[in-house]
Enzyme design. Structure first.
Site, PDB file in Angstrom:
ATOM      1  N   HIS A 130     -54.442  31.068  45.243  1.00 51.45           N
ATOM      2  CA  HIS A 130     -53.557  31.629  44.200  1.00 51.45           C
ATOM      3  C   HIS A 130     -52.158  31.810  44.756  1.00 51.45           C
ATOM      4  O   HIS A 130     -51.166  31.418  44.136  1.00 51.45           O
ATOM      5  CB  HIS A 130     -54.117  32.975  43.717  1.00 51.45           C
ATOM      6  CG  HIS A 130     -53.133  33.793  42.921  1.00 51.45           C
ATOM      7  ND1 HIS A 130     -52.106  34.513  43.518  1.00 51.45           N
ATOM      8  CD2 HIS A 130     -53.017  34.004  41.585  1.00 51.45           C
ATOM      9  CE1 HIS A 130     -51.399  35.114  42.578  1.00 51.45           C
ATOM     10  NE2 HIS A 130     -51.932  34.841  41.404  1.00 51.45           N
ATOM     11  N   ASN A 131     -52.072  32.401  45.941  1.00 55.32           N
ATOM     12  CA  ASN A 131     -50.761  32.647  46.533  1.00 55.32           C
ATOM     13  C   ASN A 131     -50.068  31.363  46.946  1.00 55.32           C
ATOM     14  O   ASN A 131     -48.838  31.255  46.883  1.00 55.32           O
ATOM     15  CB  ASN A 131     -50.898  33.587  47.730  1.00 55.32           C
ATOM     16  CG  ASN A 131     -51.136  35.025  47.306  1.00 55.32           C
ATOM     17  OD1 ASN A 131     -51.606  35.283  46.196  1.00 55.32           O
ATOM     18  ND2 ASN A 131     -50.828  35.966  48.170  1.00 55.32           N
ATOM     19  N   HIS A 156     -59.011   1.304  66.718  1.00 51.10           N
ATOM     20  CA  HIS A 156     -59.751   2.246  65.888  1.00 51.10           C
ATOM     21  C   HIS A 156     -60.598   1.558  64.818  1.00 51.10           C
ATOM     22  O   HIS A 156     -61.455   2.188  64.213  1.00 51.10           O
ATOM     23  CB  HIS A 156     -58.784   3.226  65.222  1.00 51.10           C
ATOM     24  CG  HIS A 156     -58.077   4.118  66.192  1.00 51.10           C
ATOM     25  ND1 HIS A 156     -58.724   5.094  66.915  1.00 51.10           N
ATOM     26  CD2 HIS A 156     -56.770   4.169  66.581  1.00 51.10           C
ATOM     27  CE1 HIS A 156     -57.846   5.726  67.691  1.00 51.10           C
ATOM     28  NE2 HIS A 156     -56.659   5.174  67.509  1.00 51.10           N
ATOM     29  N   ASN A 206     -56.578  59.182  53.143  1.00 54.66           N
ATOM     30  CA  ASN A 206     -55.504  58.505  53.859  1.00 54.66           C
ATOM     31  C   ASN A 206     -55.449  59.081  55.270  1.00 54.66           C
ATOM     32  O   ASN A 206     -55.647  60.282  55.461  1.00 54.66           O
ATOM     33  CB  ASN A 206     -54.154  58.708  53.150  1.00 54.66           C
ATOM     34  CG  ASN A 206     -53.106  57.719  53.615  1.00 54.66           C
ATOM     35  OD1 ASN A 206     -53.121  56.556  53.207  1.00 54.66           O
ATOM     36  ND2 ASN A 206     -52.190  58.152  54.471  1.00 54.66           N
ATOM     37  N   GLY A 230     -56.480  54.424  51.884  1.00 53.03           N
ATOM     38  CA  GLY A 230     -55.164  53.801  52.028  1.00 53.03           C
ATOM     39  C   GLY A 230     -54.312  54.052  50.808  1.00 53.03           C
ATOM     40  O   GLY A 230     -54.400  53.320  49.818  1.00 53.03           O
ATOM     41  N   VAL A 240     -48.441  52.072  48.410  1.00 56.25           N
ATOM     42  CA  VAL A 240     -48.077  51.790  47.019  1.00 56.25           C
ATOM     43  C   VAL A 240     -49.229  51.142  46.262  1.00 56.25           C
ATOM     44  O   VAL A 240     -49.613  51.590  45.174  1.00 56.25           O
ATOM     45  CB  VAL A 240     -46.824  50.884  46.968  1.00 56.25           C
ATOM     46  CG1 VAL A 240     -46.533  50.471  45.535  1.00 56.25           C
ATOM     47  CG2 VAL A 240     -45.614  51.608  47.551  1.00 56.25           C
ATOM     48  N   MET A 241     -49.799  50.090  46.824  1.00 52.15           N
ATOM     49  CA  MET A 241     -50.894  49.394  46.134  1.00 52.15           C
ATOM     50  C   MET A 241     -52.131  50.280  46.004  1.00 52.15           C
ATOM     51  O   MET A 241     -52.747  50.361  44.934  1.00 52.15           O
ATOM     52  CB  MET A 241     -51.246  48.105  46.882  1.00 52.15           C
ATOM     53  CG  MET A 241     -50.221  46.992  46.738  1.00 52.15           C
ATOM     54  SD  MET A 241     -50.161  46.306  45.065  1.00 52.15           S
ATOM     55  CE  MET A 241     -51.725  45.407  45.005  1.00 52.15           C
ATOM     56  N   SER A 274     -54.542  40.514  42.656  1.00 47.67           N
ATOM     57  CA  SER A 274     -53.205  39.977  42.391  1.00 47.67           C
ATOM     58  C   SER A 274     -52.560  40.677  41.204  1.00 47.67           C
ATOM     59  O   SER A 274     -53.220  40.986  40.219  1.00 47.67           O
ATOM     60  CB  SER A 274     -53.273  38.476  42.107  1.00 47.67           C
ATOM     61  OG  SER A 274     -51.974  37.979  41.825  1.00 47.67           O
ATOM     62  N   SER A 322     -53.285  47.525  55.801  1.00 44.35           N
ATOM     63  CA  SER A 322     -52.708  46.251  56.224  1.00 44.35           C
ATOM     64  C   SER A 322     -53.780  45.305  56.736  1.00 44.35           C
ATOM     65  O   SER A 322     -54.704  45.715  57.452  1.00 44.35           O
ATOM     66  CB  SER A 322     -51.667  46.485  57.325  1.00 44.35           C
ATOM     67  OG  SER A 322     -50.619  47.309  56.851  1.00 44.35           O
ATOM     68  N   LYS A 361     -57.978  33.957  46.358  1.00 43.65           N
ATOM     69  CA  LYS A 361     -56.708  34.686  46.340  1.00 43.65           C
ATOM     70  C   LYS A 361     -55.661  33.985  47.205  1.00 43.65           C
ATOM     71  O   LYS A 361     -54.477  33.919  46.854  1.00 43.65           O
ATOM     72  CB  LYS A 361     -56.926  36.123  46.846  1.00 43.65           C
ATOM     73  CG  LYS A 361     -55.637  36.957  46.983  1.00 43.65           C
ATOM     74  CD  LYS A 361     -54.843  37.004  45.682  1.00 43.65           C
ATOM     75  CE  LYS A 361     -53.789  38.080  45.656  1.00 43.65           C
ATOM     76  NZ  LYS A 361     -52.883  38.161  46.781  1.00 43.65           N
ATOM     77  N   GLU A 392     -48.614  30.060  43.917  1.00 45.64           N
ATOM     78  CA  GLU A 392     -47.477  30.952  43.635  1.00 45.64           C
ATOM     79  C   GLU A 392     -46.249  30.529  44.437  1.00 45.64           C
ATOM     80  O   GLU A 392     -45.128  30.480  43.914  1.00 45.64           O
ATOM     81  CB  GLU A 392     -47.879  32.381  43.969  1.00 45.64           C
ATOM     82  CG  GLU A 392     -46.803  33.434  43.823  1.00 45.64           C
ATOM     83  CD  GLU A 392     -47.270  34.783  44.331  1.00 45.64           C
ATOM     84  OE1 GLU A 392     -46.539  35.391  45.131  1.00 45.64           O
ATOM     85  OE2 GLU A 392     -48.386  35.213  43.957  1.00 45.64           O
ATOM     86  N   TYR A 393     -46.439  30.220  45.723  1.00 45.32           N
ATOM     87  CA  TYR A 393     -45.334  29.745  46.560  1.00 45.32           C
ATOM     88  C   TYR A 393     -44.693  28.501  45.939  1.00 45.32           C
ATOM     89  O   TYR A 393     -43.468  28.395  45.840  1.00 45.32           O
ATOM     90  CB  TYR A 393     -45.844  29.389  47.959  1.00 45.32           C
ATOM     91  CG  TYR A 393     -45.832  30.491  48.980  1.00 45.32           C
ATOM     92  CD1 TYR A 393     -45.185  30.326  50.201  1.00 45.32           C
ATOM     93  CD2 TYR A 393     -46.473  31.698  48.749  1.00 45.32           C
ATOM     94  CE1 TYR A 393     -45.194  31.323  51.169  1.00 45.32           C
ATOM     95  CE2 TYR A 393     -46.490  32.704  49.696  1.00 45.32           C
ATOM     96  CZ  TYR A 393     -45.845  32.511  50.907  1.00 45.32           C
ATOM     97  OH  TYR A 393     -45.849  33.506  51.846  1.00 45.32           O
TER      98      TYR A 393
END
Length: 473
Positions: free
Chosen positions: A187-188, A454, A33, A10, A13-14, A130, A77, A184, A191-192
């Site tokens: 982590h994201n 309940h 690829n 793959g 870019v990454m 990351s 992806s 991960k 980040e949000y």
């Protein structure tokens, strides 16, 4: 050339940047690829690093180019494409070979893939990476989930290509199967929350104080010298200082206020709910991005409610700026407390035994949420052992005592001016709820018993009880 130490599939870019990083650190890497022309153009552009790269046009050639047991990084992806690539690889790999998914996978998919390959002779690693494009090229933070033996085979490569904090690699084995991808994901999620809170403070500076982008950028640049020192604060200052080449106006003013998302923030919120952990700041940040996408509706609502110009915030400018800095710091602490609480709950649920101090350490460089704050966080978990929540660490108790009054003042001013602060207000509500020994859920329990029988617990006796409200409801 000798056989490659590792393979990578793959060359987006990454993937391209990660392959160059591997080659630059002295590890021969085979690359493949699906679109072979991309492999050729990547190899041609690699310059002096071509001597460390083995370009392959078929999977069979690719597998033959790597020293067994073959570790192969997949950078495609997330989702079905990963399963398709694994299926294609099975025909060319041998027992002991290691398939490494380095994409933003849902950890539940990683657990499934790990299980599916368990009896095939192949080993699976779910690896969180990351740092974006720059991190992939020059040193990301790497979070590994899989068997210890599989990690041992790739440890040298991964620690070499990872970011370094004072010489210490920002890469680590965190646990079995989906542990790396779960970390991960959280982590994201943090980040949000971090990004949303920064945006909310930017909104106060822009709309509440009437400051221009470059002036706001200067404020963030100054904050980056102190307790808020971090990658996100650093790039915020740079973003606000940039001008649009076509119009000459501040670049940020030319960008539509509609934020995108790829799913990891949502996964964080979902897993927090599933595990029964409060992560309100992360949830608010995800919700804010969803609301931002409703641009047409928001414009119509602004007109319907005749919003007009929002009232400005008055007072001593320096005192307000100090409060804004501390408000953001308090919100940041709450968001990290929530994220680490989610990881602690997942660690117990899935028997991962996540090393929380190690996670904080490998986030100190390379990753998007890297900051000086993480060193203090790592120390807090190391010193306190079984820490129920970051908010209970002595160092963080003192920091929150100093910071939360500022967060209250800023939120009060924002509410009066009509400035939305979803993540920061959620962070304060979380903090207040967490530190309140006697809350209000006793009433909710009474209501649930009234309409659904309940039951509830009493403060003066063990067991389940029902109230004296008969058959109402």
């Amino acid at each position: 050339m000798e056989k490659a130490e590792i393979g990578l599939i793959g060359l987006g870019v990454m993937g391209s940047n990660l392959a160059l990083n591997i080659a630059e650190k002295g590890h021969p890497v085979a690359v493949f690829n699906r679109t072979t022309s991309r492999t050729g153009s990547f190899f041609k552009a690699a310059g002096e690093l071509r001597r460390m790269i083995v370009p392959c046009s078929t999977l069979k050639e690719f597998a033959a180019s790597i020293r067994p047991p073959r570790p192969i990084i997949i950078m495609v992806s997330a989702g079905p494409a990963v399963d398709e690539q694994i299926a294609a690889l099975r025909s060319v790999l041998s027992s002991g070979d290691i398939v490494i998914d380095a994409g933003n996978a849902n950890f539940r998919d990683t657990v499934r893939r790990f299980t599916d390959l368990k009896d095939s002779g192949l080993t699976f690693i779910g690896m969180g990476v990351s740092g974006g494009e720059e991190g992939a090229r020059h040193g990301p933070s790497i979070m590994v989930g899989g068997t210890r033996d599989a990690y041992a085979r790739v440890e040298k490569v991964l620690t070499d290509i990872s970011a370094k904090y004072e010489g210490e690699p920002c890469a680590a084995w965190l646990g079995p199967d989906g542990a790396g991808h779960f970390v991960k994901t959280i982590h994201n999620g943090i980040e949000y929350a971090d990004m949303q809170m920064i945006a909310e403070i930017y909104g106060v500076l822009r709309d509440g104080l009437g400051m221009a982008p470059k002036e706001i950028g200067g404020v963030f640049a100054e904050w980056n010298k102190g307790r808020l020192n971090s990658y996100l604060i650093e790039i915020t200052a740079k973003v606000l200082a940039a001008d649009d080449r076509e119009t000459g106006r501040p670049m940020v003013d030319m960008i539509l206020d509609r934020a995108g998302q790829k799913g990891t923030g949502k996964w964080s919120a979902i897993e927090a709910q599933t595990l029964g952990v409060s992560a309100t700041a992360i949830e608010a940040a995800v919700s804010a991005r969803v609301l931002s996408s409703l641009k047409t509706e928001r414009l119509a609502a602004e007109k319907a409610y005749a919003l007009g110009d929002l009232p400005k915030i008055s007072g001593d400018r320096q005192e307000i700026l100090r409060d804004l800095e501390l408000a953001l710091f308090a919100g940041k602490i709450a968001a990290y407390a929530q994220g680490f609480a989610v990881m602690e709950a997942a660690s117990k649920q899935f028997d991962w035994r996540l090393p929380l101090p190690t996670i904080a350490k490998i986030w100190r460089a390379g990753c998007i949420i890297r900051s000086q704050f993480l060193g203090t966080l790592a120390e807090a978990f190391q010193e306190s052992g079984e820490l129920p929540n970051l908010l209970m660490a002595p160092a963080f108790i003192e920091m929150m005592k100093e910071a939360h009054p500022s967060l209250r003042r800023i939120l009060a001013r924002a509410v009066e001016s009509g400035l939305p602060m979803p993540a920061l207000s959620s962070a304060l509500a979380y903090f207040d709820s967490y530190r309140q020994g006697r809350g209000t859920s006793n009433l909710i329990q009474a209501q649930r018993d009234f309409f659904g029988a309940h039951g509830f617990e009493r403060i003066d006796a063990e067991g389940a009880f029902h109230g004296p409200w008969g058959m109402g409801g």
